[in-house]
Design a protein around this motif. Structure first.
Motif, PDB file in Angstrom:
ATOM      1  N   ARG A   1      32.240  38.110  56.789  1.00 40.24           N
ATOM      2  CA  ARG A   1      32.247  39.499  56.341  1.00 40.24           C
ATOM      3  C   ARG A   1      32.351  40.526  57.413  1.00 40.24           C
ATOM      4  O   ARG A   1      32.587  41.565  57.567  1.00 40.24           O
ATOM      5  N   GLY A   2      31.734  39.561  58.842  1.00 43.32           N
ATOM      6  CA  GLY A   2      31.738  40.413  59.903  1.00 43.32           C
ATOM      7  C   GLY A   2      33.070  40.887  60.405  1.00 43.32           C
ATOM      8  O   GLY A   2      33.209  41.947  60.942  1.00 43.32           O
ATOM      9  N   SER A   3      33.996  39.884  60.058  1.00 40.96           N
ATOM     10  CA  SER A   3      35.390  40.391  60.324  1.00 40.96           C
ATOM     11  C   SER A   3      35.910  41.502  59.770  1.00 40.96           C
ATOM     12  O   SER A   3      36.669  42.096  60.012  1.00 40.96           O
ATOM     13  N   TYR A   4      35.491  41.721  58.487  1.00 39.53           N
ATOM     14  CA  TYR A   4      35.797  42.768  57.577  1.00 39.53           C
ATOM     15  C   TYR A   4      35.372  43.976  58.368  1.00 39.53           C
ATOM     16  O   TYR A   4      36.037  45.154  58.479  1.00 39.53           O
ATOM     17  N   VAL A   5      34.153  44.007  58.939  1.00 35.62           N
ATOM     18  CA  VAL A   5      33.464  45.166  59.483  1.00 35.62           C
ATOM     19  C   VAL A   5      34.311  45.296  60.765  1.00 35.62           C
ATOM     20  O   VAL A   5      34.652  46.537  61.034  1.00 35.62           O
ATOM     21  N   PHE A   6      34.714  44.428  61.344  1.00 28.36           N
ATOM     22  CA  PHE A   6      35.304  44.573  62.735  1.00 28.36           C
ATOM     23  C   PHE A   6      36.637  45.267  62.472  1.00 28.36           C
ATOM     24  O   PHE A   6      36.966  46.256  63.240  1.00 28.36           O
ATOM     25  N   LEU A   7      37.449  44.719  61.231  1.00 25.10           N
ATOM     26  CA  LEU A   7      38.482  45.527  60.843  1.00 25.10           C
ATOM     27  C   LEU A   7      38.340  46.736  60.613  1.00 25.10           C
ATOM     28  O   LEU A   7      39.275  47.920  61.076  1.00 25.10           O
ATOM     29  N   ALA A   8      37.469  47.194  59.907  1.00 20.81           N
ATOM     30  CA  ALA A   8      37.183  48.739  59.223  1.00 20.81           C
ATOM     31  C   ALA A   8      36.920  49.320  60.241  1.00 20.81           C
ATOM     32  O   ALA A   8      37.423  50.624  60.338  1.00 20.81           O
ATOM     33  N   VAL A   9      36.108  49.147  61.487  1.00 15.35           N
ATOM     34  CA  VAL A   9      35.579  49.996  62.411  1.00 15.35           C
ATOM     35  C   VAL A   9      37.074  49.876  63.366  1.00 15.35           C
ATOM     36  O   VAL A   9      37.143  51.377  63.636  1.00 15.35           O
TER      37      VAL A   9
END
Length: 286
Positions: free
Chosen positions: A264-272
């Motif tokens: 889920r942190g990678s999702y945030v990473f991609l979104a930012v």
């Protein structure tokens, strides 16, 4: 002969095939393809859609093949919704869709777009039982597929090779490889019993964690370095900080929870990163 193992009729068959759509693992390759299109700045929706469908078909192929191998070949899973024939039909359908998408890309873009797209299906199909038996390929298969999805998603739009999408592809390859090492570590006992050589089995769980967080730290440092060098937009540093915060929490968690947090942190990473590129356009790509 039935395609579904539980129930009969069209409804049961559709539910069985739909069960092989795993959003947590399917969304990142699709999002990576769209991120590649965003990097091209002036994306053609039709081309983006064709490549996204191709990535969906590739990942669906991986899920069908992996489930088939784990249940019918390795006797690893307790149950599977599809019969053996159902698995073969699913593989045929997903491969057909992928092939059609490649033919469209060949006609509308060119052979380089196809050459960058086809390896994602090869990784998906051969992940089990070939690639997942070696520490390197077991770890990098899924991350490499996402990296290729991003880079090909860009090329389909821009029809050129550029430093920015290549840099982002490398970052995702390294970052997600670290997450994959931790994901594999939670199955250490079973993998060791079947001689499946993940990084955790090859080096031991403690060393695997060191390798995993070393890879993730390296990826975040690359983002910061590229931002300083103005290859990435400066606000990309925020993505590194956001993921680093998640990684600090995950480091103290057991493997199952750590994997969930890091994915889920990678999702945030991609979104930012998407926001950084979208709201702060690059003067030039490459």
């Amino acid at each position: 002969m039935s395609l579904a193992r539980h129930g009969a009729g069209v409804g049961a068959t559709l539910r069985a095939f739909w069960s092989q759509v795993h959003p947590i693992f399917m969304l990142p390759p699709l999002a990576a393809s769209l991120f590649g299109a965003v990097l091209a700045r002036e994306a053609v929706p039709v081309l983006a859609a064709v490549h996204v469908v191709a990535m969906f078909a590739a990942v669906y192929t991986a899920h069908i093949k992996d489930g088939y191998v784990d249940f019918y070949v390795r006797d690893e899973d307790d149950d599977h919704p599809l019969t053996e024939r159902g698995c073969r039909v699913g593989l045929s359908l997903s491969t057909t869709v992928f092939t059609l998408c490649c033919l469209v890309l060949l006609a509308l873009v060119g052979w380089i777009a196809v050459a960058l797209t086809v390896p994602t299906w090869l990784i998906a199909y051969y992940h089990a039982p070939q690639l997942d038996m070696n520490p390197v390929t077991a770890t990098t298969g899924y991350p490499l597929g996402i990296a290729l999805s991003l880079f090909a998603g860009f090329y389909v739009q821009a029809e050129t090779i550029a430093a920015v999408p290549l840099g982002f592809a490398v970052v995702f390859l390294v970052l997600l490889s670290g997450i994959k090492v931790i994901d594999d570590a939670k199955d250490y006992d079973y993998d060791r019993s079947i001689r499946k050589r993940t990084v955790a089995v090859a080096l031991g769980p403690d060393s695997a964690y060191t390798v995993a967080y070393g890879l993730m730290i390296t990826a975040l440092l690359v983002v910061v370095a590229f931002a300083v060098l103005q290859v990435f937009p400066p606000t990309a540093v925020l993505a590194a900080l956001a993921f680093a915060a998640v990684a600090v929490v995950a480091q103290r968690a057991p493997p199952d929870l750590a994997t969930m947090l890091l994915i889920r942190g990678s999702y945030v990473f991609l979104a930012v990163l998407v926001a950084a590129v979208w709201f702060e356009p690059l003067a030039r790509v490459g």
